[in-house]
Design a protein around this motif. Structure first.
Motif, PDB file in Angstrom:
ATOM      1  N   ARG A  80     -13.583  -5.748  -4.910  1.00 25.52           N
ATOM      2  CA  ARG A  80     -13.803  -5.087  -3.593  1.00 25.52           C
ATOM      3  C   ARG A  80     -12.928  -4.892  -2.777  1.00 25.52           C
ATOM      4  N   GLY A  81     -12.855  -4.256  -1.622  1.00 25.15           N
ATOM      5  CA  GLY A  81     -11.435  -3.211  -1.372  1.00 25.15           C
ATOM      6  C   GLY A  81     -11.512  -3.420   0.270  1.00 25.15           C
ATOM      7  N   VAL A  82     -10.279  -3.586   0.812  1.00 21.47           N
ATOM      8  CA  VAL A  82     -10.632  -4.373   1.958  1.00 21.47           C
ATOM      9  C   VAL A  82      -9.437  -3.097   2.235  1.00 21.47           C
ATOM     10  N   VAL A  83      -9.604  -1.946   3.421  1.00 22.82           N
ATOM     11  CA  VAL A  83      -9.140  -1.472   4.057  1.00 22.82           C
ATOM     12  C   VAL A  83      -8.254  -1.799   5.374  1.00 22.82           C
ATOM     13  N   PHE A  84      -7.163  -1.780   5.312  1.00 25.90           N
ATOM     14  CA  PHE A  84      -6.596  -2.044   7.180  1.00 25.90           C
ATOM     15  C   PHE A  84      -6.040  -0.508   7.190  1.00 25.90           C
ATOM     16  N   ARG A  85      -6.241  -0.707   9.074  1.00 24.14           N
ATOM     17  CA  ARG A  85      -5.925   1.086   8.970  1.00 24.14           C
ATOM     18  C   ARG A  85      -5.003   0.690  10.502  1.00 24.14           C
ATOM     19  N   THR A 122      -6.829  15.138  -0.520  1.00 27.41           N
ATOM     20  CA  THR A 122      -8.062  14.957  -0.989  1.00 27.41           C
ATOM     21  C   THR A 122      -6.774  13.553  -2.178  1.00 27.41           C
ATOM     22  N   LEU A 123      -6.131  13.938  -2.730  1.00 23.02           N
ATOM     23  CA  LEU A 123      -5.213  13.344  -3.561  1.00 23.02           C
ATOM     24  C   LEU A 123      -5.163  12.018  -3.004  1.00 23.02           C
ATOM     25  N   ALA A 124      -4.857  12.305  -1.960  1.00 23.98           N
ATOM     26  CA  ALA A 124      -4.112  11.027  -1.564  1.00 23.98           C
ATOM     27  C   ALA A 124      -5.133   9.976  -0.980  1.00 23.98           C
ATOM     28  N   GLY A 177     -17.260  -0.673  -1.011  1.00 24.09           N
ATOM     29  CA  GLY A 177     -18.063  -1.445  -2.811  1.00 24.09           C
ATOM     30  C   GLY A 177     -17.281  -0.539  -4.082  1.00 24.09           C
ATOM     31  N   PRO A 178     -17.866  -0.739  -4.795  1.00 22.96           N
ATOM     32  CA  PRO A 178     -17.088  -0.133  -6.172  1.00 22.96           C
ATOM     33  C   PRO A 178     -17.576   1.538  -6.268  1.00 22.96           C
ATOM     34  N   GLY A 179     -16.607   2.229  -6.802  1.00 26.62           N
ATOM     35  CA  GLY A 179     -17.267   3.209  -7.003  1.00 26.62           C
ATOM     36  C   GLY A 179     -15.477   4.433  -6.209  1.00 26.62           C
ATOM     37  N   PHE A 180     -15.856   5.475  -5.796  1.00 25.42           N
ATOM     38  CA  PHE A 180     -15.533   6.782  -5.368  1.00 25.42           C
ATOM     39  C   PHE A 180     -15.436   6.618  -3.532  1.00 25.42           C
ATOM     40  N   THR A 181     -14.390   5.828  -3.145  1.00 26.00           N
ATOM     41  CA  THR A 181     -13.632   5.823  -2.218  1.00 26.00           C
ATOM     42  C   THR A 181     -12.866   6.588  -1.405  1.00 26.00           C
ATOM     43  N   MET A 182     -12.846   7.518   0.401  1.00 20.51           N
ATOM     44  CA  MET A 182     -11.438   8.109   0.435  1.00 20.51           C
ATOM     45  C   MET A 182     -10.810   7.526   2.129  1.00 20.51           C
ATOM     46  N   ILE A 183     -10.074   7.061   2.059  1.00 23.98           N
ATOM     47  CA  ILE A 183      -8.913   6.440   3.631  1.00 23.98           C
ATOM     48  C   ILE A 183      -8.291   7.939   4.304  1.00 23.98           C
ATOM     49  N   PRO A 194      -4.614   9.237   4.720  1.00 27.22           N
ATOM     50  CA  PRO A 194      -3.205   8.362   4.201  1.00 27.22           C
ATOM     51  C   PRO A 194      -2.489   8.739   5.413  1.00 27.22           C
ATOM     52  N   GLY A 195      -1.780   7.671   5.290  1.00 31.18           N
ATOM     53  CA  GLY A 195      -0.463   6.928   5.731  1.00 31.18           C
ATOM     54  C   GLY A 195      -1.129   6.187   7.298  1.00 31.18           C
ATOM     55  N   VAL A 196      -2.467   5.973   7.082  1.00 34.27           N
ATOM     56  CA  VAL A 196      -2.702   5.481   8.297  1.00 34.27           C
ATOM     57  C   VAL A 196      -3.823   4.206   7.655  1.00 34.27           C
ATOM     58  N   ASP A 197      -4.377   4.347   6.924  1.00 36.40           N
ATOM     59  CA  ASP A 197      -5.264   3.218   5.900  1.00 36.40           C
ATOM     60  C   ASP A 197      -4.492   3.231   5.044  1.00 36.40           C
ATOM     61  N   ARG A 198      -4.597   1.356   4.983  1.00 41.13           N
ATOM     62  CA  ARG A 198      -4.065   0.495   3.189  1.00 41.13           C
ATOM     63  C   ARG A 198      -4.921   0.414   2.805  1.00 41.13           C
ATOM     64  N   LEU A 199      -5.337   0.417   0.785  1.00 40.87           N
ATOM     65  CA  LEU A 199      -6.596  -0.290   0.977  1.00 40.87           C
ATOM     66  C   LEU A 199      -6.179  -1.148  -0.074  1.00 40.87           C
ATOM     67  N   ARG A 200      -6.899  -2.459  -0.253  1.00 45.61           N
ATOM     68  CA  ARG A 200      -6.334  -3.650  -1.206  1.00 45.61           C
ATOM     69  C   ARG A 200      -7.609  -4.097  -1.572  1.00 45.61           C
ATOM     70  N   LYS A 201      -7.676  -4.305  -3.276  1.00 48.73           N
ATOM     71  CA  LYS A 201      -8.789  -4.536  -4.270  1.00 48.73           C
ATOM     72  C   LYS A 201      -8.578  -6.015  -3.713  1.00 48.73           C
ATOM     73  N   VAL A 202      -9.700  -6.419  -4.169  1.00 50.21           N
ATOM     74  CA  VAL A 202      -9.843  -8.196  -4.567  1.00 50.21           C
ATOM     75  C   VAL A 202     -10.797  -7.901  -5.828  1.00 50.21           C
ATOM     76  N   ASN A 203     -10.128  -8.719  -6.853  1.00 48.43           N
ATOM     77  CA  ASN A 203     -10.606  -9.114  -7.775  1.00 48.43           C
ATOM     78  C   ASN A 203     -12.295  -9.825  -7.660  1.00 48.43           C
TER      79      ASN A 203
END
Length: 362
Positions: free
Chosen positions: A32-37, A20-22, A47-53, A55-64
């Motif tokens: 906004r978050g862009v996810v690469f799996r 969960t922490l990972a 969107g804004p707030g808490f989200t889960m990816i 770990p080790g498979v997804d990479r989240l990149r935030k855009v201002n």
């Protein structure tokens, strides 16, 4: 057995906590978050707030998503009318498509900055100096269109572009200052001439009204005197009518005297001679030689009276001495040899010599 189950449960709980922490991510409100799996872009944006990816498979990149203010470095260029200028600007933009901003361009900030510099240098070469100084709104719109066209494919929207400053050479600044000064002086002269025209029309109307009543001019003169005297000056300026001066000048000229009689009319063929100016008259050329130029005339003493005798003629300017048979003055040569006076001059015993007229030539 129970202990093994407890250990297994603790291990699973620990693994869940670690997972969960990972996998937990927090996206801020302006991001906004862009996810690469596994390197592939996921279509859904976080969107804004808490989200889960994963770990080790997804990479989240935030855009201002906020509006970014970026200054454009100063650009040196030559305008269309061959003037070297240095222009700097500022650009406002924001990301409207996070996926394109991440996928389509490596660094959208750097790309927008370079595009702004290129567009600014291009807009300088297409514009005149007067447009850069006066029509900045039009140039800002053109610069915004030039930058916004390629930026739309990067998911970036150009909000506004402003030209901050235009630096000119010192010689150009002095030339423009002289031009502006000449223009202001021209307008001042035009305004002054217009004011003089209006004032002349009003003065002409006032003169027409004053000409109907001569006393109005005198009242206006008195008002002018009162206005000058109110300033507590020691000198009072009083206008003097020119007509009065002309009247006094004509009054000082002597009236011409009309001559009557035959003596006043000149003979035929003879020019009229003006009367001589008053002053001492010299009848004899010998008397003119008594005072030479450059010498100081001594005061003439009055001759003492000589007692008259029956034999001697009266002395005076009209007395004529008749030569006798025994008189030596009858001979001019003898007279000169004896040291006598020349013809026409008679030496008295006391006083200046008397002058007598010469006899007419035969």
């Amino acid at each position: 057995m129970v202990e093994e189950l407890v250990i297994a449960g603790v291990s699973v709980a620990s693994a869940a906590v670690v997972y969960t922490l990972a996998a937990a991510r927090v996206v801020k409100q302006y991001e906004r978050g862009v996810v690469f799996r596994l390197g592939r872009l996921r279509e859904t944006e976080r969107g804004p707030g808490f989200t889960m990816i994963v770990p080790g498979v997804d990479r989240l990149r935030k855009v201002n998503m906020q509006i970014v203010t970026m200054p454009v470095p100063s650009q040196d260029g030559i305008t269309r009318d061959n003037v070297t200028v240095r222009v700097d600007a500022v650009i406002y933009f924001k990301v409207i498509d996070p996926s394109d901003a991440v996928v389509q361009v490596e660094d959208y900030r750097f790309a927008v900055s370079q595009m702004a510099q290129t567009s600014l240098r291009s807009i300088i070469g297409k514009s005149d100096l007067d447009d850069l100084l006066s029509n900045r709104e039009k140039l800002n719109q053109g610069l915004e269109l030039m930058i916004d066209s390629p930026a739309m494919g990067w998911g970036v929207q150009i909000d506004r572009v402003e030209i901050k400053d235009v630096s000119l050479p010192e010689a150009m600044k002095r030339s423009m200052a002289r031009q502006a000064e000449a223009d202001r002086e021209r307008r001042a002269r035009v305004i002054n001439a217009d004011a003089e025209l209006q004032a002349s029309k009003k003065l002409a109307e006032a003169a027409g009204e004053m000409s109907k009543q001569p006393a109005a001019l005198q009242l206006r003169l008195l008002q002018t005197v009162v206005a000058v005297a109110a300033e507590k000056n020691s000198t009072l300026v009083l206008p003097f009518p020119v007509e009065l001066l002309r009247f006094l000048e004509r009054a000082q000229q002597p009236a011409p005297v009309a001559r009557t009689g035959p003596a006043a009319q000149p003979e035929p063929g003879q020019q009229a001679v003006a009367p001589p100016a008053p002053g001492p008259a010299v009848d004899d050329p010998a008397a003119e030689t008594l005072s030479e130029p450059g010498t100081v005339d001594e005061p003439v003493q009055e001759p003492k009276p000589v007692p008259e005798s029956p034999a001697a003629p009266k002395a005076g300017p009209q007395a004529v001495r008749e030569p006798g048979p025994g008189d030596s003055s009858a001979d001019p040569i003898a007279g000169d040899a004896a040291g006598s006076e020349p013809d026409g001059v008679t030496q008295n015993a006391e006083g200046p010599p008397s002058v007598r007229p010469l006899p007419p030539a035969a």
